[in-house]
Design a protein around this motif. Structure first.
Motif, PDB file in Angstrom:
ATOM      1  N   TYR A   6       0.547  30.712   5.818  1.00  0.00           N
ATOM      2  CA  TYR A   6       1.246  31.056   4.580  1.00  0.00           C
ATOM      3  C   TYR A   6       1.754  32.480   4.694  1.00  0.00           C
ATOM      4  N   GLN A   7       2.600  32.868   3.744  1.00  0.00           N
ATOM      5  CA  GLN A   7       3.111  34.236   3.687  1.00  0.00           C
ATOM      6  C   GLN A   7       3.510  34.564   2.245  1.00  0.00           C
ATOM      7  N   PHE A   8       3.448  35.844   1.900  1.00  0.00           N
ATOM      8  CA  PHE A   8       3.909  36.287   0.590  1.00  0.00           C
ATOM      9  C   PHE A   8       4.111  37.801   0.619  1.00  0.00           C
ATOM     10  N   GLY A   9       4.869  38.315  -0.350  1.00  0.00           N
ATOM     11  CA  GLY A   9       5.164  39.733  -0.423  1.00  0.00           C
ATOM     12  C   GLY A   9       3.992  40.533  -0.950  1.00  0.00           C
ATOM     13  N   LEU A  10       3.820  41.731  -0.408  1.00  0.00           N
ATOM     14  CA  LEU A  10       2.724  42.615  -0.815  1.00  0.00           C
ATOM     15  C   LEU A  10       3.230  43.613  -1.860  1.00  0.00           C
ATOM     16  N   MET A  11       3.602  43.093  -3.003  1.00  0.00           N
ATOM     17  CA  MET A  11       4.057  43.918  -4.123  1.00  0.00           C
ATOM     18  C   MET A  11       3.349  43.469  -5.393  1.00  0.00           C
ATOM     19  N   PHE A  12       2.969  44.435  -6.213  1.00  0.00           N
ATOM     20  CA  PHE A  12       2.357  44.125  -7.498  1.00  0.00           C
ATOM     21  C   PHE A  12       3.448  44.126  -8.567  1.00  0.00           C
ATOM     22  N   ARG A  13       3.692  42.948  -9.107  1.00  0.00           N
ATOM     23  CA  ARG A  13       4.713  42.783 -10.134  1.00  0.00           C
ATOM     24  C   ARG A  13       6.036  43.364  -9.661  1.00  0.00           C
ATOM     25  N   ARG A  14       6.567  44.389 -10.369  1.00  0.00           N
ATOM     26  CA  ARG A  14       7.899  44.906 -10.053  1.00  0.00           C
ATOM     27  C   ARG A  14       7.888  46.125  -9.142  1.00  0.00           C
ATOM     28  N   GLU A  15       6.753  46.400  -8.518  1.00  0.00           N
ATOM     29  CA  GLU A  15       6.716  47.514  -7.567  1.00  0.00           C
ATOM     30  C   GLU A  15       7.612  47.212  -6.364  1.00  0.00           C
ATOM     31  N   ASP A  16       8.094  48.300  -5.716  1.00  0.00           N
ATOM     32  CA  ASP A  16       8.891  48.100  -4.508  1.00  0.00           C
ATOM     33  C   ASP A  16       7.982  48.039  -3.284  1.00  0.00           C
ATOM     34  N   ASN A  17       8.598  47.909  -2.122  1.00  0.00           N
ATOM     35  CA  ASN A  17       7.828  47.824  -0.876  1.00  0.00           C
ATOM     36  C   ASN A  17       8.016  49.061  -0.010  1.00  0.00           C
ATOM     37  N   ASP A  18       8.393  50.178  -0.627  1.00  0.00           N
ATOM     38  CA  ASP A  18       8.713  51.396   0.098  1.00  0.00           C
ATOM     39  C   ASP A  18       7.466  52.267   0.246  1.00  0.00           C
ATOM     40  N   TRP A  19       6.516  51.816   1.050  1.00  0.00           N
ATOM     41  CA  TRP A  19       5.286  52.567   1.263  1.00  0.00           C
ATOM     42  C   TRP A  19       4.772  52.350   2.683  1.00  0.00           C
ATOM     43  N   ASP A  20       3.923  53.274   3.101  1.00  0.00           N
ATOM     44  CA  ASP A  20       3.282  53.174   4.410  1.00  0.00           C
ATOM     45  C   ASP A  20       1.840  52.691   4.236  1.00  0.00           C
ATOM     46  N   ILE A  21       1.288  52.169   5.296  1.00  0.00           N
ATOM     47  CA  ILE A  21      -0.061  51.619   5.271  1.00  0.00           C
ATOM     48  C   ILE A  21      -1.063  52.704   5.648  1.00  0.00           C
ATOM     49  N   GLY A  22      -2.053  52.909   4.781  1.00  0.00           N
ATOM     50  CA  GLY A  22      -3.152  53.821   5.078  1.00  0.00           C
ATOM     51  C   GLY A  22      -4.330  53.041   5.638  1.00  0.00           C
ATOM     52  N   ARG A  23      -5.486  53.232   5.069  1.00  0.00           N
ATOM     53  CA  ARG A  23      -6.664  52.493   5.525  1.00  0.00           C
ATOM     54  C   ARG A  23      -6.697  51.112   4.887  1.00  0.00           C
ATOM     55  N   VAL A  24      -7.440  50.199   5.538  1.00  0.00           N
ATOM     56  CA  VAL A  24      -7.413  48.784   5.150  1.00  0.00           C
ATOM     57  C   VAL A  24      -8.813  48.195   5.261  1.00  0.00           C
ATOM     58  N   GLN A  25      -9.147  47.268   4.360  1.00  0.00           N
ATOM     59  CA  GLN A  25     -10.308  46.407   4.562  1.00  0.00           C
ATOM     60  C   GLN A  25      -9.882  44.953   4.440  1.00  0.00           C
ATOM     61  N   VAL A  26     -10.338  44.142   5.386  1.00  0.00           N
ATOM     62  CA  VAL A  26     -10.126  42.696   5.345  1.00  0.00           C
ATOM     63  C   VAL A  26     -11.485  42.031   5.224  1.00  0.00           C
ATOM     64  N   SER A  27     -11.697  41.279   4.144  1.00  0.00           N
ATOM     65  CA  SER A  27     -12.896  40.449   4.022  1.00  0.00           C
ATOM     66  C   SER A  27     -12.466  38.996   4.204  1.00  0.00           C
ATOM     67  N   GLU A  28     -13.378  38.064   4.051  1.00  0.00           N
ATOM     68  CA  GLU A  28     -13.031  36.667   4.315  1.00  0.00           C
ATOM     69  C   GLU A  28     -11.978  36.140   3.342  1.00  0.00           C
ATOM     70  N   HIS A  29     -12.015  36.596   2.095  1.00  0.00           N
ATOM     71  CA  HIS A  29     -11.093  36.056   1.083  1.00  0.00           C
ATOM     72  C   HIS A  29     -10.203  37.107   0.428  1.00  0.00           C
ATOM     73  N   TYR A  30     -10.368  38.383   0.801  1.00  0.00           N
ATOM     74  CA  TYR A  30      -9.593  39.428   0.148  1.00  0.00           C
ATOM     75  C   TYR A  30      -9.111  40.471   1.160  1.00  0.00           C
ATOM     76  N   LEU A  31      -8.019  41.124   0.804  1.00  0.00           N
ATOM     77  CA  LEU A  31      -7.437  42.199   1.598  1.00  0.00           C
ATOM     78  C   LEU A  31      -7.155  43.371   0.672  1.00  0.00           C
ATOM     79  N   ALA A  32      -7.602  44.572   1.061  1.00  0.00           N
ATOM     80  CA  ALA A  32      -7.333  45.778   0.290  1.00  0.00           C
ATOM     81  C   ALA A  32      -6.608  46.778   1.175  1.00  0.00           C
ATOM     82  N   ILE A  33      -5.513  47.348   0.662  1.00  0.00           N
ATOM     83  CA  ILE A  33      -4.675  48.276   1.429  1.00  0.00           C
ATOM     84  C   ILE A  33      -4.495  49.567   0.646  1.00  0.00           C
ATOM     85  N   GLU A  34      -4.786  50.680   1.292  1.00  0.00           N
ATOM     86  CA  GLU A  34      -4.477  51.986   0.724  1.00  0.00           C
ATOM     87  C   GLU A  34      -3.017  52.293   1.068  1.00  0.00           C
ATOM     88  N   ARG A  35      -2.176  52.440   0.049  1.00  0.00           N
ATOM     89  CA  ARG A  35      -0.745  52.650   0.265  1.00  0.00           C
ATOM     90  C   ARG A  35      -0.416  54.144   0.182  1.00  0.00           C
TER      91      ARG A  35
END
Length: 372
Positions: free
Chosen positions: A317-346
């Motif tokens: 599957y695939q989908f955009g990493l934007m919350f509601r009307r936010e844009d995608n103009d950001w860089d990736i900081g630190r990240v955590q991937v768990s089995e069912h969730y992904l958290a990204i510091e933008r």
């Protein structure tokens, strides 16, 4: 004189060393998996525990809330505040949350209740460096690692290993000169630039390549790493007790995902066996974020999350990493991937390099939380 004495006593009551523990009042939350997609944006980085609870770091406090999928930071479930010690790092295995402090205290908490499970005294930790989000403290702690039911606490002189469940000291070792930039492997070794030790016994692991190393395919922070590149930029798999040569990891930008080597570059993402034989190719430019069981997570330059079957390369599957009307103009900081969730510091694209600058992060609620 009496007034002066009273002032001193009041000051001592305020500034004296203190520890305040607040435990949970409700049962441990059940596992609830949200529908796939972006579910929240937060102003702090959560260490996700068993996909049931979130743990946050601050200068003098570690605290937890629930549920994981909540759109904001909720009422504290449990917390531990210490003064004047600062929080140096947080790691977790299963339901045990282990904290390290600047005064050398290692305090383990039962993540279900917040009760103290055990405590020990190790080398002094570094000052709090989590800045506004706490991401470095929970997702990339310095000198605090886990592997095979063990937590390793280290500085540039020594390493001490404790049983995660009981706090019993398993071993203590004086580190060789230059033994810095440590990490643990999924095969059960604690590795630094000049040596490797079995995490369960502390005995040196023979036949290790020459550092310094670049750890690859790690879980949270620098723990449970599935591979590395050595001082000659040669790749090695570290899924077993001893490192084994993996020529596919020689490629710059390659990493380990579910036992295979995944390498982005040239508008393609290619998976290889450790011996270099090609397994599959996906067409597109992307960066590898991490893995969950049977899947590899990619993010494209336009901030689309692409999830592939790690064995076949087929799109899941695939989908955009934007919350509601936010844009995608950001860089990736630190990240955590768990089995069912992904958290990204933008981070702000083209922003300041100083994490304390108001122009460093993408927004106030700069951490994006996604259900997988």
């Amino acid at each position: 004189m009496l007034l002066l004495l009273a002032t001193v006593l009041v000051g001592w009551r305020i500034l004296k060393p203190a520890e305040v523990l607040a435990t949970a009042k409700t049962p441990y939350p059940p596992l609830v998996v949200s529908n796939r997609g972006v579910v929240a944006r937060l102003n702090v980085a959560p260490l996700i525990i068993q996909d049931r609870m979130r743990v946050y770091a601050a200068k003098h406090q570690v605290r937890a809330d629930e549920p994981v999928y909540s759109r904001g930071v909720n009422t504290t479930r449990w917390s531990l505040r210490r003064w004047p010690a600062q929080l140096s790092g947080v790691v977790a295995q299963e339901t045990t949350v282990v904290t390290r402090w600047t005064d050398g205290a290692v305090v383990a908490l039962d993540g279900r209740t917040g009760n103290i499970a055990w405590r020990a005294q190790g080398p002094d930790g570094i000052d709090y460096n989590g800045h506004r989000t706490g991401a470095t403290t929970v997702w990339r702690p310095t000198g605090l690692f886990t592997a095979a039911g063990t937590v390793v606490v280290s500085d540039d002189k020594q390493a001490i290993a404790y049983d995660v469940s009981t706090g019993a000291q398993r071993w203590q070792a004086t580190l060789p000169a230059g033994c810095v930039d440590g990490f643990t492997t999924s095969g059960g070794a604690y590795v630094c630039a000049t040596g490797a030790f079995a995490v369960d016994t502390g005995k040196p692991v023979p036949g290790w390549p020459t550092g310094p190393f670049v750890p690859l395919g790690c879980d949270v922070g620098r723990s449970g790493c599935g591979g590395l590149r050595d001082a000659k930029n040669q790749g090695w798999m570290t899924t077993k007790a001893a490192a084994s040569r993996a020529v596919a990891l020689d490629r710059a930008g390659s990493t380990v995902a579910n036992g295979v080597v995944v390498s982005p570059g040239g508008g393609l993402v290619t998976a290889y066996r450790p011996d270099g034989k090609t397994l599959w190719t996906w067409t597109g430019s992307a960066k590898v974020l991490g893995t969950v069981t049977g899947r590899v997570l990619l993010v494209t330059p336009r901030r689309k999350l692409v999830v592939l079957n790690s064995a076949t390369g087929e799109l899941v599957y695939q989908f955009g990493l934007m919350f509601r009307r936010e844009d995608n103009d950001w860089d990736i900081g630190r990240v955590q991937v768990s089995e069912h969730y992904l958290a990204i510091e933008r981070l702000r694209k083209g922003g300041e390099k100083d994490a304390d600058s108001p122009l460093y992060y993408y927004s106030t609620d700069t951490v994006l939380l996604t259900a997988l």
